[in-house]
Scaffold this motif. Structure first.
Motif, PDB file in Angstrom:
ATOM      1  N   LYS A  80      -0.947  24.183  47.179  1.00  0.00           N
ATOM      2  CA  LYS A  80      -1.776  23.412  48.113  1.00  0.00           C
ATOM      3  C   LYS A  80      -1.337  21.959  48.228  1.00  0.00           C
ATOM      4  O   LYS A  80      -1.228  21.425  49.329  1.00  0.00           O
ATOM      5  N   GLY A  81      -1.083  21.310  47.110  1.00  0.00           N
ATOM      6  CA  GLY A  81      -0.626  19.922  47.135  1.00  0.00           C
ATOM      7  C   GLY A  81       0.709  19.784  47.842  1.00  0.00           C
ATOM      8  O   GLY A  81       0.941  18.817  48.579  1.00  0.00           O
ATOM      9  N   VAL A  82       1.583  20.753  47.642  1.00  0.00           N
ATOM     10  CA  VAL A  82       2.906  20.728  48.273  1.00  0.00           C
ATOM     11  C   VAL A  82       2.757  20.901  49.793  1.00  0.00           C
ATOM     12  O   VAL A  82       3.414  20.206  50.572  1.00  0.00           O
ATOM     13  N   ILE A  83       1.889  21.797  50.213  1.00  0.00           N
ATOM     14  CA  ILE A  83       1.634  21.997  51.647  1.00  0.00           C
ATOM     15  C   ILE A  83       1.083  20.708  52.249  1.00  0.00           C
ATOM     16  O   ILE A  83       1.558  20.252  53.303  1.00  0.00           O
ATOM     17  N   LEU A  84       0.100  20.105  51.583  1.00  0.00           N
ATOM     18  CA  LEU A  84      -0.472  18.849  52.086  1.00  0.00           C
ATOM     19  C   LEU A  84       0.592  17.762  52.164  1.00  0.00           C
ATOM     20  O   LEU A  84       0.631  16.982  53.120  1.00  0.00           O
ATOM     21  N   MET A 129       9.539  25.207  51.604  1.00  0.00           N
ATOM     22  CA  MET A 129       9.106  25.696  50.294  1.00  0.00           C
ATOM     23  C   MET A 129       9.712  27.077  50.046  1.00  0.00           C
ATOM     24  O   MET A 129       9.017  28.087  50.136  1.00  0.00           O
ATOM     25  N   PRO A 130      10.991  27.136  49.718  1.00  0.00           N
ATOM     26  CA  PRO A 130      11.647  28.442  49.595  1.00  0.00           C
ATOM     27  C   PRO A 130      11.086  29.336  48.500  1.00  0.00           C
ATOM     28  O   PRO A 130      11.259  30.545  48.541  1.00  0.00           O
ATOM     29  N   GLY A 131      10.356  28.798  47.546  1.00  0.00           N
ATOM     30  CA  GLY A 131       9.822  29.609  46.456  1.00  0.00           C
ATOM     31  C   GLY A 131       8.507  30.308  46.773  1.00  0.00           C
ATOM     32  O   GLY A 131       8.032  31.109  45.973  1.00  0.00           O
ATOM     33  N   MET A 147       1.526  34.352  50.200  1.00  0.00           N
ATOM     34  CA  MET A 147       0.910  33.231  49.493  1.00  0.00           C
ATOM     35  C   MET A 147       0.740  32.027  50.416  1.00  0.00           C
ATOM     36  O   MET A 147      -0.286  31.355  50.382  1.00  0.00           O
ATOM     37  N   LEU A 148       1.732  31.749  51.263  1.00  0.00           N
ATOM     38  CA  LEU A 148       1.614  30.641  52.203  1.00  0.00           C
ATOM     39  C   LEU A 148       0.444  30.874  53.148  1.00  0.00           C
ATOM     40  O   LEU A 148      -0.363  29.971  53.386  1.00  0.00           O
ATOM     41  N   THR A 149       0.314  32.090  53.655  1.00  0.00           N
ATOM     42  CA  THR A 149      -0.805  32.427  54.532  1.00  0.00           C
ATOM     43  C   THR A 149      -2.131  32.213  53.822  1.00  0.00           C
ATOM     44  O   THR A 149      -3.059  31.605  54.366  1.00  0.00           O
TER      45      THR A 149
END
Length: 128
Positions: A26-30, A47-49, A54-56
């Motif tokens: 979540k922090g990485v997406i933000l 975010m290749p990992g 999970m992204l959805t």
């Protein structure tokens, strides 16, 4: 996503904030959405990992918590954009400080690359 009730508990503001941005992604997406509106595929490449599932899931949770805005365009193929909401923008200083702290403590973090081991060269044994 069901949230816990933090009313009248010591540290509730910190717990509530961490509950919103918990987890690995979540922090990485933000952080990536601070750069502006992104499409799903762009976030995936940044975010290749992370798996598509999970992204959805994380995007849905962030949308449910009103930290991001999901805009669907009636096009073929369908286009969906994600951007920070006003509440999500208010987390910008928090995300920036987390990033700065991570950069300044990179060597001590478990995600830091392992220090290189000196390569020892063994000399072959001579036959007697």
């Amino acid at each position: 996503m069901k949230r816990r009730n933090f009313a009248r508990r010591p540290g509730c503001a910190v717990e509530a904030t961490l509950d919103l941005i918990d987890g690995k992604w979540k922090g990485v997406i933000l952080y990536h959405l601070q750069g502006g509106t992104r499409r799903f595929g762009e976030l995936r490449r940044l975010m290749p990992g992370i798996t598509q599932r999970m992204l959805t899931k994380q995007l849905r949770a962030l949308e449910e918590d009103r930290l991001i805005i999901r805009k669907v365009y009636a096009e073929v193929p369908p286009r969906v954009d994600y951007c920070l909401s006003e509440v999500g923008e208010s987390l910008r200083p928090v995300i920036d400080i987390l990033k700065a702290w991570g950069e300044s403590h990179h060597q001590q973090l478990s995600c830091a690359p392992a220090p290189e081991e000196p390569v020892s060269v063994k000399k072959p044994k001579r036959a007697a």
